[in-house]
Design an enzyme around this catalytic site. Structure first.
Site, PDB file in Angstrom:
ATOM      1  N   HIS A 116       0.663   8.130 -13.381  1.00  0.00           N
ATOM      2  CA  HIS A 116      -0.405   7.125 -13.245  1.00  0.00           C
ATOM      3  C   HIS A 116      -0.617   6.485 -14.620  1.00  0.00           C
ATOM      4  O   HIS A 116      -1.568   6.804 -15.323  1.00  0.00           O
ATOM      5  CB  HIS A 116      -1.669   7.853 -12.763  1.00  0.00           C
ATOM      6  CG  HIS A 116      -2.796   6.962 -12.386  1.00  0.00           C
ATOM      7  ND1 HIS A 116      -4.109   7.362 -12.444  1.00  0.00           N
ATOM      8  CD2 HIS A 116      -2.831   5.678 -11.939  1.00  0.00           C
ATOM      9  CE1 HIS A 116      -4.900   6.378 -12.045  1.00  0.00           C
ATOM     10  NE2 HIS A 116      -4.150   5.354 -11.739  1.00  0.00           N
ATOM     11  N   TYR A 172      -8.250  -0.443   3.305  1.00  0.00           N
ATOM     12  CA  TYR A 172      -8.518  -0.798   1.911  1.00  0.00           C
ATOM     13  C   TYR A 172      -7.519  -0.195   0.922  1.00  0.00           C
ATOM     14  O   TYR A 172      -7.192   0.996   0.993  1.00  0.00           O
ATOM     15  CB  TYR A 172      -9.934  -0.325   1.515  1.00  0.00           C
ATOM     16  CG  TYR A 172     -10.528  -1.154   0.407  1.00  0.00           C
ATOM     17  CD1 TYR A 172     -11.267  -2.296   0.695  1.00  0.00           C
ATOM     18  CD2 TYR A 172     -10.335  -0.825  -0.934  1.00  0.00           C
ATOM     19  CE1 TYR A 172     -11.794  -3.081  -0.322  1.00  0.00           C
ATOM     20  CE2 TYR A 172     -10.863  -1.608  -1.944  1.00  0.00           C
ATOM     21  CZ  TYR A 172     -11.596  -2.732  -1.638  1.00  0.00           C
ATOM     22  OH  TYR A 172     -12.118  -3.506  -2.637  1.00  0.00           O
ATOM     23  N   ASP A 232      -0.419   0.343 -13.797  1.00  0.00           N
ATOM     24  CA  ASP A 232      -0.948   1.451 -12.994  1.00  0.00           C
ATOM     25  C   ASP A 232       0.030   2.605 -12.782  1.00  0.00           C
ATOM     26  O   ASP A 232      -0.382   3.746 -12.809  1.00  0.00           O
ATOM     27  CB  ASP A 232      -1.395   0.906 -11.624  1.00  0.00           C
ATOM     28  CG  ASP A 232      -2.320   1.850 -10.887  1.00  0.00           C
ATOM     29  OD1 ASP A 232      -3.184   2.454 -11.539  1.00  0.00           O
ATOM     30  OD2 ASP A 232      -2.181   1.983  -9.657  1.00  0.00           O
ATOM     31  N   CYS A 237     -11.553   3.164 -17.598  1.00  0.00           N
ATOM     32  CA  CYS A 237     -11.291   3.348 -19.025  1.00  0.00           C
ATOM     33  C   CYS A 237     -10.482   2.184 -19.594  1.00  0.00           C
ATOM     34  O   CYS A 237      -9.988   2.253 -20.717  1.00  0.00           O
ATOM     35  CB  CYS A 237     -10.559   4.655 -19.270  1.00  0.00           C
ATOM     36  SG  CYS A 237     -11.592   6.092 -18.974  1.00  0.00           S
ATOM     37  N   ARG A 297     -11.775  -6.277  -5.725  1.00  0.00           N
ATOM     38  CA  ARG A 297     -10.415  -6.280  -6.288  1.00  0.00           C
ATOM     39  C   ARG A 297      -9.790  -7.662  -6.307  1.00  0.00           C
ATOM     40  O   ARG A 297     -10.163  -8.538  -5.529  1.00  0.00           O
ATOM     41  CB  ARG A 297      -9.521  -5.370  -5.437  1.00  0.00           C
ATOM     42  CG  ARG A 297      -9.926  -3.910  -5.443  1.00  0.00           C
ATOM     43  CD  ARG A 297      -9.458  -3.230  -6.686  1.00  0.00           C
ATOM     44  NE  ARG A 297      -9.902  -1.851  -6.785  1.00  0.00           N
ATOM     45  CZ  ARG A 297      -9.245  -0.914  -7.452  1.00  0.00           C
ATOM     46  NH1 ARG A 297      -8.115  -1.198  -8.078  1.00  0.00           N
ATOM     47  NH2 ARG A 297      -9.711   0.306  -7.541  1.00  0.00           N
ATOM     48  N   ARG A 312     -10.725   4.001  -2.088  1.00  0.00           N
ATOM     49  CA  ARG A 312      -9.917   5.139  -1.664  1.00  0.00           C
ATOM     50  C   ARG A 312     -10.845   6.256  -1.199  1.00  0.00           C
ATOM     51  O   ARG A 312     -11.908   6.459  -1.795  1.00  0.00           O
ATOM     52  CB  ARG A 312      -9.087   5.657  -2.845  1.00  0.00           C
ATOM     53  CG  ARG A 312      -7.890   4.811  -3.193  1.00  0.00           C
ATOM     54  CD  ARG A 312      -7.041   5.449  -4.273  1.00  0.00           C
ATOM     55  NE  ARG A 312      -7.688   5.491  -5.559  1.00  0.00           N
ATOM     56  CZ  ARG A 312      -8.269   6.549  -6.096  1.00  0.00           C
ATOM     57  NH1 ARG A 312      -8.274   7.704  -5.446  1.00  0.00           N
ATOM     58  NH2 ARG A 312      -8.835   6.499  -7.269  1.00  0.00           N
ATOM     59  N   SER A 315      -9.942   6.205 -14.057  1.00  0.00           N
ATOM     60  CA  SER A 315     -10.585   4.944 -13.681  1.00  0.00           C
ATOM     61  C   SER A 315     -11.671   4.578 -14.684  1.00  0.00           C
ATOM     62  O   SER A 315     -12.273   5.452 -15.299  1.00  0.00           O
ATOM     63  CB  SER A 315     -11.247   5.085 -12.312  1.00  0.00           C
ATOM     64  OG  SER A 315     -10.304   5.471 -11.379  1.00  0.00           O
ATOM     65  N   LYS A 363      -0.422   4.321  -4.264  1.00  0.00           N
ATOM     66  CA  LYS A 363      -0.757   5.708  -4.626  1.00  0.00           C
ATOM     67  C   LYS A 363      -0.007   6.718  -3.746  1.00  0.00           C
ATOM     68  O   LYS A 363       0.420   7.763  -4.220  1.00  0.00           O
ATOM     69  CB  LYS A 363      -2.258   5.937  -4.505  1.00  0.00           C
ATOM     70  CG  LYS A 363      -3.121   4.944  -5.273  1.00  0.00           C
ATOM     71  CD  LYS A 363      -2.886   5.003  -6.755  1.00  0.00           C
ATOM     72  CE  LYS A 363      -3.921   4.171  -7.507  1.00  0.00           C
ATOM     73  NZ  LYS A 363      -3.691   4.196  -8.959  1.00  0.00           N
TER      74      LYS A 363
HETATM   75  C1  OXD Z   1      -7.142   3.730  -9.104  1.00  0.00           C
HETATM   76  C2  OXD Z   1      -6.596   2.398  -8.830  1.00  0.00           C
HETATM   77  O1  OXD Z   1      -8.122   4.135  -8.460  1.00  0.00           O
HETATM   78  O2  OXD Z   1      -5.617   2.031  -9.484  1.00  0.00           O
HETATM   79  O3  OXD Z   1      -6.608   4.411  -9.969  1.00  0.00           O
HETATM   80  O4  OXD Z   1      -7.105   1.717  -7.947  1.00  0.00           O
HETATM   81 MN    MN Z   2      -4.787   3.557 -10.688  1.00  0.00          MN
END
Ligand code: OXD
Ligand code: MN
Length: 603
Positions: free
Chosen positions: A240, A211, A287, A264, A379, A70, A262, A220
Site C-alpha cells: 500500500h 462504493y 496508492d 497522512c 472522491r 470501505r 489514511s 484493494k
Molecule cells: C484507502 C484508499 O482507504 O486508498 O487507503 O482509499
Molecule cells: Mn489506499
C-alpha cells in the site's frame, strides 16, 4: 449471450454466474471510449449521475448514505484455517461463506445488465502484471474501472485460450422486480454486504456495496489482499505505497516507495512539487506498489493502477495544485457537493464557499447548514494520464528500481520528523510498528494512537506475523541491494498544538536529506529511535521556521520513547507465535537503547 472470447474457462465462469445471478442481459466490455460514454450517458439518463456543466466530460454521482466507504467490518479473508487469515482479518470458513453468498447472489442481477470487465493490473504483458475479470451489475463500477485499470480487448487477447485470471464477482445486491423503478445508487443493507476474498483459489466475491474499494475489485481486493498472498507465495511484494521519482539538480533519479495510513497525505506526497532549487519530481503512483527483485538484484516497482481514486475534501490549490489541475476535466466525482453553476465543491477546497449548493445527500445546502456539503470521504476518479507531474516512465513494464522506502504516520509528539533505520531488520520493525493518531475531527481531542503496520492493516490478506516474516526474507534476498528505509512524521506539534513543520512541497527538504544519506554526503546522529539528521544537514534556506523548530522536530527523547514500548509489546502479543523472532529481538534492542538513553543527561 455473445462471447467474444475463446477462453473456455472464462466463458464457463460467465455462463455459470449469469445462470446464478439472472441478469437481463450480458455485456462484454471492450474498454473503448465509446463504451465509457454510452455507459455514462445511460447513468445520466437514469438519474444516477449528473453531467457537470462547468467541467468538461465530468460527472457527479451521489451514493446511498449507507454506502460511503470501505466496510472493514464486512471484509473477509476466507481461508480453510482461521490462523492463516490472522487476527488482523475477519474470517468465515469458505464453505459457509460461499453458501451464504450464493443465496444472496441468486437472482441478484434481475432487471440489470451483467458487465464482464476484462482488466489488467499493470501494463499488459509486463512480467509484474496480473489479469482480473470483474463481473458487475454496476455501470458506475464499469466507468471507474475504465479509469483505474486497463480494460478491454487487449486483455482478452493476452489471455488467449487458457491464460490465468483472477475472477472478481460483484453485485450491488439490489435486484429489480418487473416494472420496479431503480434507485440512483442501489445497494444492499449493511448486514448483507460482504467483501470476501478466497486467497487459496485467488477468488474475490463482493456483494451489496457499490462504493470504492468494496466495488472496484482491482484495487484493494485484487492488488492488495489477493496479491499480497500471491506475492508471498511467489517471492515478491504487494504494498500500500505511493511511488515517486525525485530528480536531483545533477539529474540523478531516486525512486521512493512510501506507505502511509489514511489521512497522512499520500496522494499529496506522490504529486509533490519540490521547493528546493533544482530538484524535480515525477508521479508514478499514489496508492499501490508491486515490487519484484529483478536480474540486477534490486527491487523494481510498478503501479498496477492507471488512475487515482482520491479523497476530495482537503484537496486544494494550496495542498495539491497538481491534483486540482488534473481534475479540471474528464473526472468522476462521488459524494461532492453540486453548485448552482454546475460545478463540484467540497470542504477545504480553497474555493469560495457557495451561498447555495446541493449536498452529497441531494439536499439544499447553505453555509449555515450544520452538516458538511461534501461527504468527508467524497472522491475523485481520474486517469493518471491527466496528471501534470506523471512520470514518462509510469507505464514502464519493467518498473523502476526503488532506492528508498518510507514509512510514516500522523503523530503530534515522540516520533521525529525523519529517522533512518539502522538496517533492514530495524526498518521492518519500523514498518511493523507504524502508528498514527486519529484526527481530532474523528475523536474529538483524544489523540488515540492506532497501529497500522506498513499501512496494511486493512489490506494484508493473510496473517500479519507471516507478512512481517515475508518482509524479513525479502531483505535477506536483497542483501546490500536493499532500498534504505526511513520513517517520517510530518505532523509533530509544539506544546500549543501548532504544526512544527510546514509539510507539502517543503517535505522535499527531508527527501533530499535521504538522498544525501544514500550518497554518503552527510553523517547522522544515532538515537534510540534510529539515525536522525544533524540540524545543519537539512536545507532550510528560504524556509521560515522558528529557531527552535528543527531541533524540536528532530529531538528523540528516550523518556518519551519509553511510553512506546508497552503498546508495541501489546500489539506484538496479539500476533502470538507467528511474530518473527527477529522482530522480538528488535523490540528488545529498542528497550535497551531507550534504557541507555534514559541514563544520558538529556534522556
Ligand atoms: C484507502 C484508499 O482507504 O486508498 O487507503 O482509499
Ligand atoms: Mn489506499
Amino acid at each position: 449471450m455473445e462471447f467474444p472470447c475463446g477462453h473456455k474457462g472464462l466463458v464457463k465462469w460467465v455462463e455459470e454466474t449469469a445462470a446464478m445471478c439472472r441478469p437481463e442481459r450480458v455485456h462484454w466490455c471492450d474498454g473503448s471510449r465509446k463504451e465509457y460514454d454510452e455507459v455514462m450517458a445511460e447513468s445520466v439518463r437514469k438519474g444516477s449521475a449528473v453531467a457537470l456543466e462547468r467541467r468538461p466530460d465530468s460527472f457527479l454521482f451521489r451514493s446511498d448514505p449507507s454506502d460511503v466507504a470501505r466496510v472493514e467490518s464486512r471484509t473477509y479473508i476466507s481461508t480453510s484455517s482461521p490462523e492463516d487469515a490472522g487476527p488482523n482479518n475477519n474470517w468465515i470458513h469458505p464453505d459457509k461463506l460461499k453458501e451464504k453468498m450464493r443465496k444472496l447472489y441468486s437472482g441478484c442481477m434481475r432487471g440489470r445488465t451483467l458487465y464482464v470487465i476484462p482488466f489488467s493490473m499493470g501494463p499488459v504483458g509486463s512480467p509484474l502484471a496480473r489479469t482480473g475479470i470483474q463481473i458487475t451489475d454496476s455501470p458506475y463500477v464499469v466507468c471507474n474501472m475504465h479509469m483505474m485499470t486497463r480494460v478491454g480487448n487487449e486483455v482478452i487477447k493476452a489471455l488467449g485460450t487458457d491464460g490465468e485470471f483472477i475472477p472478481c464477482l460483484h453485485s450491488v445486491g439490489y435486484p429489480l422486480k418487473p416494472g420496479q423503478k431503480d434507485l440512483p445508487w442501489p445497494c444492499a443493507p449493511m448486514e448483507d454486504k460482504y467483501i470476501s476474498h478466497f486467497p487459496e483459489e485467488n477468488l474475490i466475491w463482493s456483494y451489496g456495496s457499490g462504493y470504492g474499494g468494496n466495488a472496484l475489485l482491482g484495487k484493494k481486493c485484487l492488488s492488495l489482499r489477493i496479491a499480497s498472498n500471491i506475492a508471498r507465495r511467489e517471492g515478491w511484494m504487494a504494498e500500500h505505497m505511493l511511488i515517486l521519482r525525485l530528480i536531483s539538480p545533477e539529474g540523478r533519479k531516486y525512486h521512493i516507495a512510501g506507505a502511509f495510513p489514511s489521512a497522512c497525505g499520500k496522494t499529496n506526497l506522490s504529486m509533490i512539487q519540490p521547493t528546493i532549487p533544482g530538484w524535480r519530481s515525477e508521479t508514478l503512483g499514489d496508492d499501490i506498489c508491486w515490487m519484484k527483485i529483478r536480474e540486477d538484484g534490486r527491487l523494481h516497482a510498478i503501479n498496477p493502477e492507471t488512475g487515482f481514486f482520491g479523497v476530495a475534501p482537503g484537496t486544494a490549490r494550496s495542498t495539491n495544485p497538481v491534483a486540482m489541475e488534473m481534475l479540471e476535466r474528464n473526472t468522476i466525482f462521488t459524494n461532492c457537493a453540486l453548485t448552482d453553476e454546475g460545478n463540484v465543491w467540497w470542504e477545504d477546497m480553497g474555493e469560495p464557499i457557495p451561498s447555495h449548493a446541493i449536498d452529497w445527500k441531494g439536499r439544499d445546502w447553505n453555509p449555515q447548514s450544520n452538516e458538511p456539503a461534501a461527504h468527508p470521504n467524497a472522491r475523485f476518479t481520474v486517469p493518471i494520464s491527466q496528471c501534470p507531474t506523471k512520470s514518462p516512465d509510469w507505464e514502464d513494464p519493467e518498473g523502476v528500481p526503488i532506492d528508498i522506502i518510507l514509512f510514516g504516520g500522523r503523530r503530534s509528539g515522540v516520533i521525529p520528523l525523519v529517522c533512518e533505520s539502522f538496517d533492514w531488520d530495524h526498518g521492518v520493525f519500523m514498518g511493523a510498528t507504524a502508528s498514527s493518531e486519529a484526527t481530532a475531527a474523528i475523536l474529538d481531542k483524544v489523540a488515540a494512537v492506532r497501529r497500522d503496520p506498513f499501512a496494511m492493516k486493512p489490506f494484508c490478506g493473510y496473517h500479519m506475523g507471516d507478512y512481517f516474516q515475508h518482509w524479513l526474507e525479502m531483505g535477506d534476498r536483497l542483501g546490500d541491494r536493499a532500498p534504505r528505509i526511513f520513517y517520517v512524521n510530518w505532523f509533530r506539534k509544539d506544546p500549543k498544538g501548532r504544526f512544527l513543520w510546514p509539510g507539502f512541497g517543503e517535505n522535499s527538504r527531508i527527501l533530499k536529506w535521504m538522498c544525501d544519506r544514500l550518497e554518503r554526503k552527510v553523517e547522522a546522529v544515532q538515537t534510540p529511535a534510529g539515525l536522525v539528521p544533524r540540524v545543519e544537514d537539512i536545507a532550510t534556506n528560504g524556509l521560515s521556521l522558528g529557531k527552535d523548530a528543527l531541533p524540536e522536530l528532530l529531538r528523540v527523547s528516550a523518556r518519551d520513547w519509553e511510553g512506546e514500548l508497552e503498546p508495541i509489546q501489546d500489539f506484538f502479543g496479539e500476533l502470538g507465535s507467528r511474530l518473527p523472532l527477529r522482530l522480538r529481538y528488535q523490540l528488545e534492542a529498542l528497550k535497551r537503547r531507550v534504557k541507555d538513553g534514559r541514563s544520558c543527561p538529556e534522556g
